[in-house]
Design an enzyme around this catalytic site. Structure first.
Site, short mmCIF file in Angstrom:
data_model
loop_
_atom_site.label_atom_id
_atom_site.label_comp_id
_atom_site.label_asym_id
_atom_site.label_seq_id
_atom_site.Cartn_x
_atom_site.Cartn_y
_atom_site.Cartn_z
N ARG A 135 26.35 42.67 33.12
CA ARG A 135 24.97 42.19 33.28
C ARG A 135 24.72 41.07 32.29
O ARG A 135 24.99 41.20 31.11
CB ARG A 135 23.98 43.34 33.03
CG ARG A 135 23.50 43.98 34.31
CD ARG A 135 22.58 45.13 34.05
NE ARG A 135 21.33 44.74 33.41
CZ ARG A 135 20.24 45.50 33.45
NH1 ARG A 135 20.24 46.63 34.12
NH2 ARG A 135 19.14 45.12 32.84
N ARG A 146 15.03 42.15 24.13
CA ARG A 146 14.43 43.06 25.11
C ARG A 146 13.82 44.28 24.42
O ARG A 146 12.78 44.79 24.81
CB ARG A 146 15.46 43.50 26.15
CG ARG A 146 15.77 42.38 27.13
CD ARG A 146 17.04 42.65 27.90
NE ARG A 146 16.91 43.79 28.78
CZ ARG A 146 17.93 44.56 29.15
NH1 ARG A 146 19.13 44.33 28.69
NH2 ARG A 146 17.72 45.56 29.96
P1 AMP Z 1 15.34 46.43 33.93
O1 AMP Z 1 16.45 46.51 34.90
O2 AMP Z 1 14.20 47.34 34.26
O3 AMP Z 1 15.81 46.60 32.50
O4 AMP Z 1 14.75 44.94 34.02
C1 AMP Z 1 15.56 43.80 33.74
C2 AMP Z 1 14.68 42.58 33.45
O5 AMP Z 1 13.85 42.29 34.59
C3 AMP Z 1 13.71 42.74 32.29
O6 AMP Z 1 14.30 42.48 31.03
C4 AMP Z 1 12.63 41.72 32.65
O7 AMP Z 1 13.05 40.41 32.37
C5 AMP Z 1 12.56 41.86 34.16
N1 AMP Z 1 11.57 42.90 34.58
C6 AMP Z 1 11.82 44.09 35.19
N2 AMP Z 1 10.69 44.78 35.41
C7 AMP Z 1 9.69 44.00 34.94
C8 AMP Z 1 8.29 44.15 34.86
N3 AMP Z 1 7.68 45.27 35.30
N4 AMP Z 1 7.57 43.13 34.30
C9 AMP Z 1 8.17 42.01 33.85
N5 AMP Z 1 9.48 41.80 33.88
C10 AMP Z 1 10.25 42.79 34.42
#
Ligand code: AMP
Length: 196
Positions: A135, A146
């Site tokens: 990733r 993050r």
């Molecule tokens: P995740 O797979 O949930 O860790 O999401 C990966 C990335 O997608 C995050 O670091 C954000 O850049 C973006 N992302 C996912 N969900 C959201 C959300 N609810 N609001 C804003 N950005 C999001």
């Protein structure tokens, strides 16, 4: 009666794994905004083009874009009986948008699960995941960023949901099965209240 579950936790907390297990147990779709965004990136949509550099930097995609994308997903037929929201809401405005969206359908968030893991464990897990899955947002620099974004923007939601008596913290620094058992116990506890 539809059951709407919110799952959140720092990156690398294992929330995706737990969310997918719980969604199949409850027979509701798992709606992961991270997965939806990655699919936009892979398909090269307008949203994907905007989201990619933001995701790679470890920042959050703007609320209005994520909310619009989520709304479209929630309106799909499989989500009418409830859904498990994985990685949404991540900000206070997103939480308000989710309330409004569900309210329009006569629904409401029934239980909120917070999979809690300490920072050193997260950094170690995410760097390992980047090697396994490749990733592009799992480099040591973006992991740190993050995590900071999570603590600043998302963790305050815990208080918001705690005040509404919806909040359950689960210790995520344990084997998957042990975490899953606690997740289920929290949902059963909440279900007693929802159905009461
Ligand atoms: P995740 O797979 O949930 O860790 O999401 C990966 C990335 O997608 C995050 O670091 C954000 O850049 C973006 N992302 C996912 N969900 C959201 C959300 N609810 N609001 C804003 N950005 C999001």
């Amino acid at each position: 009666m539809p059951v709407d579950v919110v799952f959140f936790g720092p990156p690398g907390s294992g929330k995706g794994t737990q969310a997918s297990r719980l969604a199949s147990t409850l027979g509701i779709p798992q709606i992961s905004t991270g997965d939806l965004l990655r699919s936009h990136v892979a398909r090269g949509t307008e949203l994907g083009k905007i989201a990619k550099p933001i995701m790679d930097s470890g920042a959050l995609v703007p609320d209005d874009l994520v909310i619009r994308m989520l709304k479209e997903r929630v309106e799909e037929p499989d989500a009418t009986g409830g859904a498990l929201f994985d990685g949404f809401p991540r900000t206070v405005p997103q939480a308000a948008a989710l309330d409004k969206l569900l309210q329009e359908e006569g629904r409401a968030v029934g239980v909120v699960l917070f999979i809690d893991v300490s920072d050193p464990v997260i950094v170690e897990r995410l760097v390992r995941r980047s090697l396994l899955e490749g990733r592009t947002d799992d480099t040591p620099e973006t992991v740190t960023s993050r995590l900071r974004v999570f603590r600043e923007k998302t963790e305050p939601l815990a208080e918001l949901y705690r005040q509404r008596n919806l909040f359950h913290r689960v210790d995520g620094d344990r084997p998957v099965e042990a975490v899953a058992a606690d997740v289920l116990a929290a949902v059963n506890h909440a279900a007693g209240r929802i159905l009461a």
